[in-house]
Design an enzyme around this catalytic site. Structure first.
Site, PDB file in Angstrom:
ATOM      1  CD  GLU A 141      -7.141  25.602 -55.517  1.00 45.42           C
ATOM      2  OE1 GLU A 141      -7.875  25.971 -56.607  1.00 45.42           O
ATOM      3  OE2 GLU A 141      -6.050  25.578 -55.200  1.00 45.42           O
TER       4      GLU A 141
HETATM    5  C1  HEC Z   1      -7.924  28.516 -52.264  1.00 44.97           C
HETATM    6  C2  HEC Z   1      -6.657  29.187 -52.986  1.00 44.97           C
HETATM    7  C3  HEC Z   1      -6.706  29.154 -54.418  1.00 44.97           C
HETATM    8  C4  HEC Z   1      -7.925  29.734 -55.011  1.00 44.97           C
HETATM    9  C5  HEC Z   1      -9.439  30.356 -54.534  1.00 44.97           C
HETATM   10  C6  HEC Z   1      -7.323  29.949 -56.312  1.00 44.97           C
HETATM   11  N1  HEC Z   1      -5.947  29.581 -56.394  1.00 44.97           N
HETATM   12 FE1  HEC Z   1      -4.810  29.472 -58.091  1.00 44.97          FE
HETATM   13  N2  HEC Z   1      -3.409  28.379 -57.032  1.00 44.97           N
HETATM   14  C7  HEC Z   1      -3.543  28.029 -55.737  1.00 44.97           C
HETATM   15  C8  HEC Z   1      -2.556  27.128 -55.276  1.00 44.97           C
HETATM   16  C9  HEC Z   1      -2.433  26.404 -53.976  1.00 44.97           C
HETATM   17  C10 HEC Z   1      -1.784  26.694 -56.723  1.00 44.97           C
HETATM   18  C11 HEC Z   1      -0.702  25.859 -57.126  1.00 44.97           C
HETATM   19  C12 HEC Z   1      -1.553  24.419 -57.290  1.00 44.97           C
HETATM   20  C13 HEC Z   1      -0.400  23.431 -57.862  1.00 44.97           C
HETATM   21  O1  HEC Z   1       0.773  23.677 -58.395  1.00 44.97           O
HETATM   22  O2  HEC Z   1      -0.644  22.308 -57.869  1.00 44.97           O
HETATM   23  C14 HEC Z   1      -2.500  27.662 -57.680  1.00 44.97           C
HETATM   24  C15 HEC Z   1      -2.007  27.802 -59.012  1.00 44.97           C
HETATM   25  C16 HEC Z   1      -2.657  28.676 -60.163  1.00 44.97           C
HETATM   26  C17 HEC Z   1      -1.847  29.234 -60.839  1.00 44.97           C
HETATM   27  C18 HEC Z   1      -0.489  28.740 -61.818  1.00 44.97           C
HETATM   28  C19 HEC Z   1       0.700  29.638 -61.384  1.00 44.97           C
HETATM   29  C20 HEC Z   1       2.165  28.798 -61.843  1.00 44.97           C
HETATM   30  O3  HEC Z   1       3.234  29.637 -61.696  1.00 44.97           O
HETATM   31  O4  HEC Z   1       2.055  27.647 -61.933  1.00 44.97           O
HETATM   32  C21 HEC Z   1      -2.479  30.188 -61.615  1.00 44.97           C
HETATM   33  C22 HEC Z   1      -2.303  31.093 -63.004  1.00 44.97           C
HETATM   34  C23 HEC Z   1      -3.679  30.540 -60.652  1.00 44.97           C
HETATM   35  N3  HEC Z   1      -3.540  29.679 -59.723  1.00 44.97           N
HETATM   36  C24 HEC Z   1      -4.845  31.446 -60.999  1.00 44.97           C
HETATM   37  C25 HEC Z   1      -5.900  31.127 -60.220  1.00 44.97           C
HETATM   38  C26 HEC Z   1      -7.183  31.598 -60.627  1.00 44.97           C
HETATM   39  C27 HEC Z   1      -7.393  32.425 -62.218  1.00 44.97           C
HETATM   40  C28 HEC Z   1      -7.986  31.500 -59.832  1.00 44.97           C
HETATM   41  C29 HEC Z   1      -9.686  31.763 -59.881  1.00 44.97           C
HETATM   42  C30 HEC Z   1     -10.492  31.292 -60.764  1.00 44.97           C
HETATM   43  C31 HEC Z   1      -7.380  30.755 -58.766  1.00 44.97           C
HETATM   44  N4  HEC Z   1      -6.057  30.656 -59.039  1.00 44.97           N
HETATM   45  C32 HEC Z   1      -8.097  30.401 -57.597  1.00 44.97           C
HETATM   46  C33 HEC Z   1      -4.391  28.560 -54.867  1.00 44.97           C
HETATM   47  C34 HEC Z   1      -5.584  29.008 -55.309  1.00 44.97           C
END
Ligand code: HEC
Ligand code: HEC
Ligand code: HEC
Ligand code: HEC
Ligand SMILES: [Ca+2]
Ligand SMILES: [Ca+2]
Lengths: 330, 330
Positions: A124
């Site tokens: 990520e």
């Molecule tokens: C490169 C893409 C990417 C980036 C950058 C990213 N995310 Fe995510 N995010 C995802 C993915 C894919 C998942 C699901 C992962 C899993 O469930 O295993 C996720 C899951 C989440 C969830 C959980 C939501 C749920 O319903 O379960 C949250 C809240 C979240 N991210 C917030 C953030 C925050 C805050 C940041 C920055 C610090 C961030 N993400 C950066 C791709 C990203």
């Protein structure tokens, strides 16, 4: 005078119905959030939008949870550092605070715990917490904001994730047409949408998708009656509990703003809401909906799109000569 | 009464000075822009932020011209489709409408002509104009917006680039401390900043960097007295005119918001403003500034940071079942 009286009676009626309706429904309206600590929220917003928390200097939380697009990236699996193809579909950050836990498999207990993950995830943002802190620490305005919010200029991952979580807590979407209906405005839904909602309840969808977020309240197996065919490797809760019975058990996702958060399912393999609904019918309820039934459920689901957060783009304080430089191509 | 009179006289004095100062200076204040057609600007903003104009569905204009970061990506050369390493540093879109032409080599005559480029550039958004139009055309809300703005639902690349350009024309940054000083507020600059400005003029910088954008008014050779050492292949104006004498002749870039648009030069190889200034002195003016001189010029340059555009994040209308799907990994 007569008219005013009628109107008054109608309003009272509406209020009574409102209370009545909500009380008996599996879904509750989303309440607007008034942030307790607006300065912390503002800081969290800056961090959410700041690509300097990534190794490349190019990827921010908002890259994958784009608040212009329902808090998602609208692609099957995310693009991470160096165009790494992520393993799973990015869920929305909208209303995520209502989830019983974070991630598809619930491996993070809350938003604060979650927020530390992506920064250091090689696929990520590919950074380290130490370097992210070093970047923030090198920028006097950030130091001043942290001081204002946390009483200390000393920035650490705890204050960073606390601020991000505080911002995310404001990302709720009240005011959907469905919520207006729940609150007593009978005209807010048309006949087909209402039929869709009734079918959503009577066929059993609401057994899993319920609460204010229309999901996020429990874990359930995906593929109860028929297994879901996918090349995706995600094991679901099994990865957290180690139990074989937890294979393909996922957090039931929120259906709020589902019109905006395509493509669907943890593998992002399904492009249309029609297909997602009919798959859910078959796999989870052993029921084959006809075209009209699918259409009515989809029509209902589209009434769950709420008022999107009103975000003023943050202006990020510039790096200084001391700020570690991003390494986009290393 | 006496005091009011003094105040009045002072104000008159201020106005007179203001006119006077501006008239004799090589730099003019930036004027706020009141958009003629706010609906077109709003549509252009949506397009500027919409990653569906790229093949991956991940890259928008704002990815490389991030309006949280001075309208740039703050990396030496841009990250494009599939993490392609771009050939040149991304210039800011702020105040870009004041440039005599667009791109480092001026190969696009204006913002409208420029805006068609990145969408179809394989190393940037990697899409085709046809597919971009097909995407927009599949989204009823976009069709309605285009109808409202252009009188026709028929979307074409001409209306798309017209709207983007109209949005970009609003991206001006008035209100810098330097402009306040130009307008007669003597206290807006401190002694060192003023010394820096005087040196900027007396040493010859303002011969090239002038006008309201402090640049963008002419082409000049980079490396007049000493060649600039770089591995970057950009030929400058030669690529446009074919003339050998135009080798390494570039559009003189704006110095507005230069504090925000690091790293510097067309190859993005210089991280600090100090180094950029001292390089300019040596290469363009054959003059070696001492540390204090460099510091004063840098202090002056930092007063050119204006009020950043106040952008409400656009909410993009969702794709439909007919929308061509992004192809992030193909
Ligand atoms: C490169 C893409 C990417 C980036 C950058 C990213 N995310 Fe995510 N995010 C995802 C993915 C894919 C998942 C699901 C992962 C899993 O469930 O295993 C996720 C899951 C989440 C969830 C959980 C939501 C749920 O319903 O379960 C949250 C809240 C979240 N991210 C917030 C953030 C925050 C805050 C940041 C920055 C610090 C961030 N993400 C950066 C791709 C990203
Ligand atoms: C027994 C529990 C259960 C039932 C019943 C159920 N769902 Fe689901 N639903 C889930 C789970 C778990 C997922 C996540 C599947 C995955 O891993 O992608 C899901 C996913 C979805 C999604 C995709 C969400 C997204 O963001 O990708 C939609 C849409 C949906 N369900 C609608 C429905 C409808 C409509 C019904 C009734 C016909 C229904 N569900 C019945 C548990 C259930
Ligand atoms: C992948 C990165 C990337 C994307 C995406 C991108 N640009 Fe650029 N932009 C650049 C680079 C690099 C240059 C300089 C190219 C050159 O001069 O040869 C540039 C130049 C420009 C310029 C000229 C500024 C000047 O001072 O000469 C403008 C205006 C501009 N882009 C606007 C846009 C718009 C509008 C979009 C979306 C339709 C866009 N850009 C998409 C990287 C990008
Ligand atoms: C003869 C013309 C000329 C003179 C004199 C000149 N410049 Fe420049 N300046 C340029 C050109 C052309 C560039 C673009 C160089 C490149 O290709 O990167 C530039 C680039 C810059 C940059 C980097 C801008 C950016 O966004 O990357 C700074 C800062 C700068 N000049 C400051 C100065 C200062 C300070 C002086 C006086 C000491 C000065 N310049 C004198 C023509 C000139
Ligand atoms: Ca999704
Ligand atoms: Ca630059």
């Amino acid at each position: 005078m007569m008219r005013m009286l009628v109107v008054s009676l109608l309003s009272i009626g509406a209020i009574v119905t409102s209370v009545h309706v909500s009380a008996n429904e599996p879904i509750q309206p989303i309440k607007a959030v008034k942030p307790e600590n607006p300065k912390m929220v503002e800081l969290g917003k800056m961090l959410f939008f700041d690509p300097r928390l990534s190794k490349s200097g190019f990827i921010s939380c908002n890259s994958c949870h784009n608040l212009s697009m329902g808090g998602t990236d609208n692609i099957p699996s995310s693009i991470g550092h160096a165009w790494y193809q992520g393993p799973i579909n990015a869920p929305t950050v909208l209303n995520a605070n209502m989830n019983l836990a974070q991630f598809w498999d619930g491996r993070a207990k809350d938003l604060k715990e979650q927020a530390g993950g992506p920064i250091a995830n090689p696929g990520e943002m590919a950074f380290t917490h130490e370097l992210a802190i070093e970047v923030l620490d090198s920028i006097p305005q950030y130091r001043a904001y942290f001081k204002q919010v946390f009483g200390s200029e000393k920035i650490n991952i705890d204050s960073v994730t606390t601020a991000i979580a505080a911002f995310e807590e404001t990302l709720v979407t009240p005011g959907s047409r469905f919520d207006k209906w729940l609150e007593g405005d009978q005209a807010a839904l048309n006949k087909i949408e209402l039929e869709g909602y009734k079918l959503f309840k009577s066929s059993g969808c609401a057994g899993c998708h319920n609460g204010p977020a229309v999901g996020g309240t429990l874990y359930q197996k995906f593929g109860i009656h028929t297994p879901y065919k996918t090349e995706n490797k995600a094991e679901g809760r099994k990865a957290v509990t180690g139990k074989e019975t937890d294979l393909h058990v996922f957090k039931v996702p929120t259906l709020r703003n589902i019109e905006l958060t395509y493509p669907y399912f943890h593998d992002g393999a399904v492009a249309t809401l029609e297909e997602a609904v009919s798959t859910m019918g078959k796999l989870q309820l052993d029921r084959t909906f006809n075209e009209q039934e699918v259409a009515s459920i989809v029509a209902f689901l589209k009434t769950l799109t709420g008022k999107q957060p009103n975000i003023r783009l943050p202006i990020l304080p510039p790096s200084t000569n001391k700020t570690p430089r991003p390494q986009p191509f290393e």
